[in-house]
Design a protein around this motif. Sequence first.
Motif, PDB file in Angstrom:
ATOM      1  N   GLN A 199       2.184  -2.496  13.613  1.00  0.00           N
ATOM      2  CA  GLN A 199       2.792  -1.196  13.895  1.00  0.00           C
ATOM      3  C   GLN A 199       4.148  -1.379  14.538  1.00  0.00           C
ATOM      4  N   LYS A 200       5.123  -0.652  14.004  1.00  0.00           N
ATOM      5  CA  LYS A 200       6.458  -0.622  14.586  1.00  0.00           C
ATOM      6  C   LYS A 200       6.649   0.723  15.282  1.00  0.00           C
ATOM      7  N   PRO A 201       7.558   0.781  16.262  1.00  0.00           N
ATOM      8  CA  PRO A 201       7.735   2.024  17.032  1.00  0.00           C
ATOM      9  C   PRO A 201       8.024   3.225  16.138  1.00  0.00           C
ATOM     10  N   GLY A 202       7.296   4.302  16.387  1.00  0.00           N
ATOM     11  CA  GLY A 202       7.515   5.534  15.649  1.00  0.00           C
ATOM     12  C   GLY A 202       6.947   5.552  14.246  1.00  0.00           C
ATOM     13  N   LYS A 203       6.205   4.508  13.879  1.00  0.00           N
ATOM     14  CA  LYS A 203       5.664   4.412  12.529  1.00  0.00           C
ATOM     15  C   LYS A 203       4.146   4.336  12.558  1.00  0.00           C
ATOM     16  N   ALA A 204       3.546   4.650  11.412  1.00  0.00           N
ATOM     17  CA  ALA A 204       2.107   4.464  11.279  1.00  0.00           C
ATOM     18  C   ALA A 204       1.789   2.979  11.153  1.00  0.00           C
ATOM     19  N   PRO A 205       0.614   2.573  11.559  1.00  0.00           N
ATOM     20  CA  PRO A 205       0.193   1.189  11.340  1.00  0.00           C
ATOM     21  C   PRO A 205       0.174   0.849   9.853  1.00  0.00           C
ATOM     22  N   LYS A 206       0.353  -0.431   9.572  1.00  0.00           N
ATOM     23  CA  LYS A 206       0.342  -0.946   8.203  1.00  0.00           C
ATOM     24  C   LYS A 206      -0.735  -2.013   8.098  1.00  0.00           C
ATOM     25  N   LEU A 207      -1.585  -1.893   7.089  1.00  0.00           N
ATOM     26  CA  LEU A 207      -2.653  -2.874   6.893  1.00  0.00           C
ATOM     27  C   LEU A 207      -2.074  -4.205   6.416  1.00  0.00           C
ATOM     28  N   LEU A 208      -2.411  -5.276   7.144  1.00  0.00           N
ATOM     29  CA  LEU A 208      -1.995  -6.628   6.754  1.00  0.00           C
ATOM     30  C   LEU A 208      -3.150  -7.413   6.128  1.00  0.00           C
ATOM     31  N   ILE A 209      -4.285  -7.371   6.802  1.00  0.00           N
ATOM     32  CA  ILE A 209      -5.434  -8.205   6.466  1.00  0.00           C
ATOM     33  C   ILE A 209      -6.690  -7.337   6.441  1.00  0.00           C
ATOM     34  N   TYR A 210      -7.530  -7.512   5.431  1.00  0.00           N
ATOM     35  CA  TYR A 210      -8.831  -6.846   5.370  1.00  0.00           C
ATOM     36  C   TYR A 210      -9.917  -7.909   5.220  1.00  0.00           C
ATOM     37  N   LYS A 211     -11.117  -7.540   5.568  1.00  0.00           N
ATOM     38  CA  LYS A 211     -12.265  -8.457   5.494  1.00  0.00           C
ATOM     39  C   LYS A 211     -11.941  -9.826   6.082  1.00  0.00           C
ATOM     40  N   ALA A 212     -11.345  -9.809   7.232  1.00  0.00           N
ATOM     41  CA  ALA A 212     -11.070 -10.974   8.077  1.00  0.00           C
ATOM     42  C   ALA A 212      -9.968 -11.899   7.566  1.00  0.00           C
ATOM     43  N   SER A 213      -9.866 -12.067   6.246  1.00  0.00           N
ATOM     44  CA  SER A 213      -8.903 -13.039   5.730  1.00  0.00           C
ATOM     45  C   SER A 213      -8.216 -12.597   4.442  1.00  0.00           C
ATOM     46  N   GLY A 214      -8.527 -11.429   3.953  1.00  0.00           N
ATOM     47  CA  GLY A 214      -7.927 -10.956   2.710  1.00  0.00           C
ATOM     48  C   GLY A 214      -6.530 -10.405   2.929  1.00  0.00           C
ATOM     49  N   LEU A 215      -5.552 -10.952   2.238  1.00  0.00           N
ATOM     50  CA  LEU A 215      -4.166 -10.504   2.389  1.00  0.00           C
ATOM     51  C   LEU A 215      -3.950  -9.235   1.564  1.00  0.00           C
ATOM     52  N   GLN A 216      -3.550  -8.162   2.247  1.00  0.00           N
ATOM     53  CA  GLN A 216      -3.304  -6.898   1.559  1.00  0.00           C
ATOM     54  C   GLN A 216      -2.133  -7.059   0.588  1.00  0.00           C
TER      55      GLN A 216
END
Lengths: 121, 107
Positions: free
Chosen positions: B38-55
């Motif tokens: 998450q950057k200031p003023g922005k919504a969070p962004k998914l990086l990783i799912y299921k512990a190790s899966g790269l979005q």
Amino acid sequence: QVQLVQSGAEVKKAGASVTVSCKASGYTFSSYGINWIRQAPGQGLESMGWTSPYNGDTNYAENFQGRLTLTTDTSTTTAYMELRSLRSDDTAIYFCARAGVVGPTRAFDIWGQGTMVTVSS
Amino acid sequence: DIQMTQSPSTLSASVGDLVTITCRASQNVDNWLAWYQQKPGKAPKLLIYKASGLQSGVPSRFSARGSGTEFTLTISGLQPDDFATYYCQHYKRYPLTFGGGTKVEVK
């Protein structure tokens, strides 16, 4: 493109209610759930609850039981979050996010832009 | 409820550094673990799912591992765009909970 677009900022008095909408586009609305998350100023993320457009199921975090209602309208592909009996500590940015359709089965891959709700006394 | 604890809460680093953030769950969450930026003023962004899966669309310098109660997010070669706050989140069962966040700042 796949997106969630939320309604605009709100200013409310303590004790009032607020409804935030979250319009989905670019994907099959009933194939995913919607989770609501809030973030108080300078603080971390708090999951509020989840709703499924597929069957209307909901799950509410204990902190919001009795004050929160999550609904969806499949005809307009829009999710709604209503929070009642607002307090000053409800001042926060409220986000909707795409989630699992039958429960906590997926991470939040699409987020709305956020809606600032300010509660004044 | 499952509590998620991140460390450190703040991390000072330079461009090019290897950065590792740790997330611990108070109960077993298997691999139902996500990482967000998450950057200031922005919504969070998914990086990783299921512990190790790269979005999809996330640079390969981001990697993650772990299962059960111990998880790590690694940034291999920190870039200027990576200065942000990172959150872990479990989705094993309701209630879903997030870690307190790790702010990666310029050293």
